[in-house]
Design a protein around this motif. Structure first.
Motif, PDB file in Angstrom:
ATOM      1  N   VAL A 128       0.833  -1.208   0.000  1.00 36.99           N
ATOM      2  CA  VAL A 128       0.000   0.000   0.000  1.00 36.99           C
ATOM      3  C   VAL A 128       0.863   1.252   0.000  1.00 36.99           C
ATOM      4  O   VAL A 128       0.640   2.190  -0.778  1.00 36.99           O
ATOM      5  N   LEU A 129       1.871   1.295   0.868  1.00 36.49           N
ATOM      6  CA  LEU A 129       2.692   2.505   0.956  1.00 36.49           C
ATOM      7  C   LEU A 129       3.467   2.745  -0.338  1.00 36.49           C
ATOM      8  O   LEU A 129       3.548   3.880  -0.826  1.00 36.49           O
ATOM      9  N   ILE A 130       4.037   1.695  -0.916  1.00 35.72           N
ATOM     10  CA  ILE A 130       4.788   1.872  -2.165  1.00 35.72           C
ATOM     11  C   ILE A 130       3.867   2.359  -3.282  1.00 35.72           C
ATOM     12  O   ILE A 130       4.189   3.299  -4.010  1.00 35.72           O
ATOM     13  N   LEU A 131       2.709   1.718  -3.413  1.00 29.87           N
ATOM     14  CA  LEU A 131       1.786   2.100  -4.485  1.00 29.87           C
ATOM     15  C   LEU A 131       1.249   3.512  -4.293  1.00 29.87           C
ATOM     16  O   LEU A 131       1.144   4.288  -5.257  1.00 29.87           O
ATOM     17  N   ARG A 132       0.932   3.876  -3.059  1.00 30.45           N
ATOM     18  CA  ARG A 132       0.337   5.192  -2.793  1.00 30.45           C
ATOM     19  C   ARG A 132       1.382   6.310  -2.805  1.00 30.45           C
ATOM     20  O   ARG A 132       1.177   7.344  -3.440  1.00 30.45           O
ATOM     21  N   GLU A 133       2.499   6.128  -2.105  1.00 34.44           N
ATOM     22  CA  GLU A 133       3.408   7.243  -1.867  1.00 34.44           C
ATOM     23  C   GLU A 133       4.616   7.272  -2.790  1.00 34.44           C
ATOM     24  O   GLU A 133       5.205   8.325  -2.975  1.00 34.44           O
ATOM     25  N   VAL A 134       4.988   6.151  -3.357  1.00 33.20           N
ATOM     26  CA  VAL A 134       6.097   6.144  -4.304  1.00 33.20           C
ATOM     27  C   VAL A 134       5.582   6.204  -5.739  1.00 33.20           C
ATOM     28  O   VAL A 134       6.064   6.990  -6.549  1.00 33.20           O
ATOM     29  N   LEU A 135       4.570   5.397  -6.033  1.00 31.46           N
ATOM     30  CA  LEU A 135       4.048   5.322  -7.399  1.00 31.46           C
ATOM     31  C   LEU A 135       2.825   6.196  -7.641  1.00 31.46           C
ATOM     32  O   LEU A 135       2.331   6.281  -8.763  1.00 31.46           O
TER      33      LEU A 135
END
Length: 346
Positions: free
Chosen positions: A165-172
């Motif tokens: 969730v964090l990678i998809l939301r905040e990085v991507l």
């Protein structure tokens, strides 16, 4: 997986994809390989596991391509497959870490000990394997910052679904609804997972890459040249001038790590004296300057990933699994092979 095997791409699955479309679908899938490798690396903390996960993603996509109905974009579909592959790989596995995540700093006199298994450690990754060669400069900067070794380490503290969730939301920069659809969840559940993930990262002292530094400027390039010159000459006075007072040295697969310029220099004068006469060959790893270090006898010793701040070198992160890492970075297993030359001579 070997570099050659990884390079086979989707074609490796051609025999398994009976009736799957030919030609153009392969190109469409392969166009996403680099970004998917970056995503899987952030999830898994290992370049080798990431490449295996992406290969499995491509195989599954190839086999199912004739049933892909286009209700979602091809990119979203591939990320869903990659996420499921990563979540499967993470079941029951211990989190990867850096030496400083596992213990307090060692003293110079501490025995180096026995190397721990590869699965213990977060490993380096070549920039070209995980970062697009072109794109929006701001997005590229965020992507580069989000593969820092410290940030990858912080991500490993998260539960696997929170990590996704964090990678998809905040990085991507995916929307909450897009992530919810990918995970088969609700927007409320995604927002809750993101909130918990942010709290965990805040407690660890690291955050998502929302303040990425600019590319290396002239002053930083000059600092790296000074570092290479000092290290290759094994000049302790010159190294004193480039190392930050609170710099660190780590050497996976060993758990030993040192904190402070004085201890690092003392270690180099003692247990690390075998580094005298080394040659450093520049590469790029984890969004940072890095070097392939060869000993005086021409044999590989480490991939060094360098951190800098305030005009000084703040971290020397040396990874000693040369048999696998040098081919990954396109480096020969002997100095002078295939025309490789030292950084100072380039």
């Amino acid at each position: 997986m070997s570099e050659a095997a990884a390079g086979d791409g989707v074609a490796a699955a051609e025999g398994a994809g009976r009736g799957a479309p030919q030609g153009e679908p392969v190109d469409r899938l392969e166009a996403h390989r680099t970004e998917l490798t970056g995503y899987c690396y952030r999830m898994l903390g290992s370049a080798f596991e990431a490449e295996d996960a992406v290969q499995e993603t491509m195989v599954r996509a190839w086999r199912s391509y004739d049933r892909f109905e286009g209700r979602a974009s091809l990119r979203s579909w591939l990320y869903r497959i990659a996420t499921n592959v990563c979540l499967d790989l993470l079941k029951g596995s211990r989190r990867r870490a850096r030496p400083m995540d596992l213990a307090s700093p060692s003293s110079v006199d501490s025995p180096i000990g026995t190397g721990l298994p590869e699965a213990t450690w977060i490993g380096p990754v070549p920039d070209q394997r995980v970062l697009a060669s072109a794109g929006d400069p701001a997005e590229t900067a965020v992507a580069r910052e989000s593969i820092r070794l410290a940030f990858i380490s912080a991500l490993q503290r998260l539960a696997p679904r929170q990590r996704a969730v964090l990678i998809l939301r905040e990085v991507l920069s995916w929307s909450a609804s897009e992530v919810a659809e990918l995970l088969g969840s609700s927007v409320a559940s995604v927002n809750s997972a993101l909130q918990r993930a942010r709290a965990t990262l805040a407690a660890s002292g690291d955050h998502a890459a929302d303040a990425a530094p600019p590319p290396l400027d002239d002053a930083q390039q000059a600092l790296l040249r000074r570092y290479v010159d000092a290290f290759e000459r094994f000049d302790m006075d010159a190294l004193t001038a480039v190392l930050h007072e609170d710099s660190t040295l780590s050497m996976p697969p060993y758990a030993l790590w040192l904190h402070g310029r004085a201890d690092i220099l003392k270690w180099l004068r003692g247990p690390g004296e075998g580094c005298a006469g080394s040659h450093l060959v520049p590469v790029r790893a984890n969004g940072r300057p890095a070097f392939g270090q060869y000993r005086a006898d021409g044999l590989p010793w480490a991939i060094q990933v360098i951190e800098t701040a305030g005009g000084r070198v703040t971290a020397l992160q040396s990874f000693l699994d040369t048999e696998r890492l040098f081919p990954l970075f396109g480096l020969p297993l002997r100095y002078g092979g295939d025309g490789v030359s030292s950084a100072s001579a380039s």
